[in-house]
Design a protein around this motif. Structure first.
Motif, short mmCIF file in Angstrom:
data_model
loop_
_atom_site.label_atom_id
_atom_site.label_comp_id
_atom_site.label_asym_id
_atom_site.label_seq_id
_atom_site.Cartn_x
_atom_site.Cartn_y
_atom_site.Cartn_z
N LEU A 1 0.84 -1.20 0.00
CA LEU A 1 0.00 0.00 0.00
C LEU A 1 0.87 1.25 0.00
O LEU A 1 1.43 1.62 1.04
N ASN A 2 1.03 1.88 -1.13
CA ASN A 2 1.74 3.16 -1.20
C ASN A 2 3.07 3.16 -0.47
O ASN A 2 3.34 4.03 0.36
N GLY A 3 3.92 2.19 -0.75
CA GLY A 3 5.24 2.14 -0.15
C GLY A 3 5.32 1.44 1.19
O GLY A 3 6.39 1.35 1.78
N ILE A 4 4.20 0.96 1.68
CA ILE A 4 4.16 0.21 2.93
C ILE A 4 3.71 -1.21 2.61
O ILE A 4 2.73 -1.41 1.90
N SER A 5 4.42 -2.19 3.15
CA SER A 5 4.02 -3.59 3.00
C SER A 5 3.51 -4.11 4.32
O SER A 5 4.06 -3.80 5.38
N ILE A 6 2.46 -4.89 4.24
CA ILE A 6 1.88 -5.55 5.40
C ILE A 6 1.92 -7.04 5.14
O ILE A 6 1.48 -7.50 4.08
N LEU A 7 2.44 -7.80 6.10
CA LEU A 7 2.39 -9.25 6.04
C LEU A 7 1.40 -9.72 7.10
O LEU A 7 1.55 -9.39 8.27
N LEU A 8 0.41 -10.45 6.66
CA LEU A 8 -0.56 -11.07 7.56
C LEU A 8 -0.21 -12.54 7.62
O LEU A 8 -0.49 -13.30 6.68
N ILE A 9 0.43 -12.96 8.70
CA ILE A 9 0.92 -14.33 8.84
C ILE A 9 -0.12 -15.16 9.58
O ILE A 9 -0.49 -14.85 10.71
#
Length: 154
Positions: free
Chosen positions: A39-47
């Motif tokens: 998202l707009n230069g931010i990564s989110i990992l949902l583990i």
């Protein structure tokens, strides 16, 4: 009328050298080990909930809480590394223990030592819950959320 695509791109994350995909089990289960959202230069990992599972879907260290927890941390580490992340990117964990009264002291001791080894400061937000896990031999399962800036490609 102009239709704007507002969907968020999702990518399945895997680390098959550490643990296989749940849909490859003898009795398949329908979930991804983790999802990556950018998202707009931010990564989110949902583990997803991760436990002491080996590369062929086998439960490892049956009956040994401490060893199961260490393998769980190793599996989460492999998922993080697959996307260029580390434990310093973890912002939240939810920790499920089969018997929280029996195992919490060991859990907290191992988690504290692991986090210190990772150099975590601040520590992730976390919740501990007693739960019946998906396999009777599993004693601990952890899900996590990581948040990090995406490297720009130049």
């Amino acid at each position: 009328m102009t239709i704007i695509d507002t969907s968020v791109e999702k990518k399945a994350v895997s680390a098959v050298e550490a643990l296989n995909e749940a849909f490859h089990y003898a009795r398949p289960s329908s979930f991804s080990r983790a999802l990556r959202l950018d998202l707009n230069g931010i990564s989110i990992l949902l583990i997803s909930g991760t436990a002491s599972i080996g590369p062929h879907g086998e439960t490892l260290h049956v009956g040994d809480f401490r060893a199961q927890l260490r393998r769980t941390f190793a599996n989460i580490t492999a998922l993080l590394e697959a996307e260029g992340a580390t434990w310093k990117d973890i912002v939240r964990t939810t920790c499920y223990l089969r018997d929280i009264e029996r195992d919490y002291a060991v859990f907290n001791e191992e988690r504290t030592a692991f986090y210190q080894k990772q150099g975590l400061d601040p520590l992730p937000a976390s919740t501990g819950i007693q739960a019946i896990l998906c396999r009777p031999e599993l004693l601990v399962e952890i899900e996590a959320i990581a948040l990090f800036r995406t490297q720009s490609e130049e």
